[in-house]
Design an enzyme around this catalytic site. Sequence first.
Site, PDB file in Angstrom:
ATOM      1  N   SER A 180       0.791  -1.231   0.000  1.00  9.98           N
ATOM      2  CA  SER A 180       0.000   0.000   0.000  1.00  9.98           C
ATOM      3  C   SER A 180       0.826   1.286   0.000  1.00  9.98           C
ATOM      4  CB  SER A 180      -0.997   0.004   1.157  1.00  9.98           C
ATOM      5  OG  SER A 180      -0.404  -0.436   2.347  1.00  9.98           O
ATOM      6  N   HIS A 208      -5.368  -4.043  -2.425  1.00 10.44           N
ATOM      7  CA  HIS A 208      -5.154  -3.073  -3.513  1.00 10.44           C
ATOM      8  C   HIS A 208      -5.039  -3.744  -4.881  1.00 10.44           C
ATOM      9  CE1 HIS A 208      -4.683   0.619  -1.223  1.00 10.44           C
ATOM     10  NE2 HIS A 208      -3.988  -0.055  -0.344  1.00 10.44           N
ATOM     11  N   LYS A 237     -12.064  -0.965  -1.571  1.00  7.48           N
ATOM     12  CA  LYS A 237     -11.168  -0.274  -2.511  1.00  7.48           C
ATOM     13  C   LYS A 237     -11.779  -0.293  -3.911  1.00  7.48           C
ATOM     14  CE  LYS A 237      -7.575  -0.033   0.690  1.00  7.48           C
ATOM     15  NZ  LYS A 237      -6.914  -0.851   1.679  1.00  7.48           N
TER      16      LYS A 237
HETATM   17  C1  LIG Z   1      -6.943  -1.074   3.079  1.00  8.55           C
HETATM   18  C2  LIG Z   1      -6.265  -2.304   3.442  1.00  8.55           C
HETATM   19  C3  LIG Z   1      -6.800  -3.176   4.396  1.00  8.55           C
HETATM   20  C4  LIG Z   1      -8.022  -2.819   5.212  1.00  8.55           C
HETATM   21  O1  LIG Z   1      -9.186  -2.960   4.505  1.00  8.55           O
HETATM   22  P1  LIG Z   1     -10.506  -2.259   5.094  1.00  8.55           P
HETATM   23  O2  LIG Z   1     -11.630  -2.928   4.395  1.00  8.55           O
HETATM   24  O3  LIG Z   1     -10.390  -0.815   4.783  1.00  8.55           O
HETATM   25  O4  LIG Z   1     -10.511  -2.515   6.561  1.00  8.55           O
HETATM   26  C5  LIG Z   1      -6.152  -4.368   4.634  1.00  8.55           C
HETATM   27  N1  LIG Z   1      -5.007  -4.683   3.979  1.00  8.55           N
HETATM   28  C6  LIG Z   1      -4.467  -3.864   3.075  1.00  8.55           C
HETATM   29  C7  LIG Z   1      -3.217  -4.265   2.361  1.00  8.55           C
HETATM   30  C8  LIG Z   1      -5.061  -2.647   2.782  1.00  8.55           C
HETATM   31  O5  LIG Z   1      -4.509  -1.819   1.896  1.00  8.55           O
END
Ligand SMILES: *Cc1c(COP(=O)(O)O)cnc(C)c1O
Length: 390
Positions: A180, A208, A237
């Site tokens: 990320s 992602h 996302k």
């Molecule tokens: C955004 C993210 C999460 C968390 O997901 P949410 O649904 O927002 O709780 C978990 N792992 C990674 C790699 C992320 O980028």
Amino acid sequence: MPFDGWLRGRLNEVKAAGLYRKLRTMETAPQPEMIVDGQKQIVFSSNNYLGLANDKRVIQAAMKTLNQFGVGSSGSRLTTGNSGWHQKLEKRIADFKQTEAALLFSSGYLANIGVLSSLPGKGDVILSDQYNHASIIDGCRLSRAETLIYQHVDMEDLEKKLTDTACFQRRFIVTDGVFSMDGTIAPLDRIIELANRYEAHVIVDDAHATGVVGKNGRGTSECFGVLPDVVIGTLSKAAGTEGGFAAGSHAFIDFLINHARTFIFQTAIPPSSCAAAYVAFGLMEQEREKRQLLHSNIKKVKAGLREMGYQVKGDDTAIIPVIIGKEGTAVAFSKKLQEKGIYAPAIRPPTVPAGESRIRLTVTADHHAKEIEYLLEVFDFIGRELRIIK
Ligand SMILES: *Cc1c(COP(=O)(O)O)cnc(C)c1O
């Protein structure tokens, strides 16, 4: 007020370190141009990669189900919270990820916590990439297994740690699919090859990657033509809604239903969110041109910035880290961007290594050519002004 006094003291430490965080208010629906704290901004930091968070068809699906099923699910999945929509969406996700089954959680964060705190147990070891997401780190902390960190996507280091941990009962390798903060793609083919050789299990967090990576947007598994034991993901996302999931074999899902505390003891997401995500997964699969648009925007931004002389990190993903260097300069850069109507955050240590402070851009399929041209123009101007580029 001794309580508040103590808290103010703690906050002042954060402020002194230049790491104080505060909220900003988005006054419009998620789209490239938004009103942020009363100011018009072109947003280059959203996770709404395919524009589905504000897609009329996704909204319509949620509205219809809201009217039929109400606003809340009323209980955990094991009590009164399970609806046909939850199961329909789980089938859809399993189909999309090409696994036997899938299980919904309230968020990707809670999916990681639920899996990592239940699957690896006492006597086991988790090998975790240095740059894994906070929710993986927290999941490892809650697990009774030991955790060892390997250098970011460093397969030599991973192999060394696999060799060193032969005495453990079971070994798990956990990695982000797309990282990320760096936008790198984990070399899943090599990770799985090592896992097979050393009899380890592989857990991939494709938050992602889903909708973005792979020909059909199925994620890093599709990208490398492999299938890890466990795929974690989020609906928040590219899918544009809310909730998280774990996908894998029937036995694995059955195990989670019986052991994952963040599944057992949490209220289910509402059926309306399931219906919205169900439609979103269909669109992610069918609308290939949206993904092509996204990748063409990614290429334009990366090529433009590199041509100006910027150091741009990452693989072919929507996360575009532009290295600025010093913390102060990165913060100044981000402020100047905002003054020019571009919203993109500065990322500083401890989130990234010292000296590698950066502007973390993300692009979406919905950014227009004009908005991207303007972004590049502004980067050229501020970069010269702050003497980052010549
Ligand atoms: C955004 C993210 C999460 C968390 O997901 P949410 O649904 O927002 O709780 C978990 N792992 C990674 C790699 C992320 O980028």
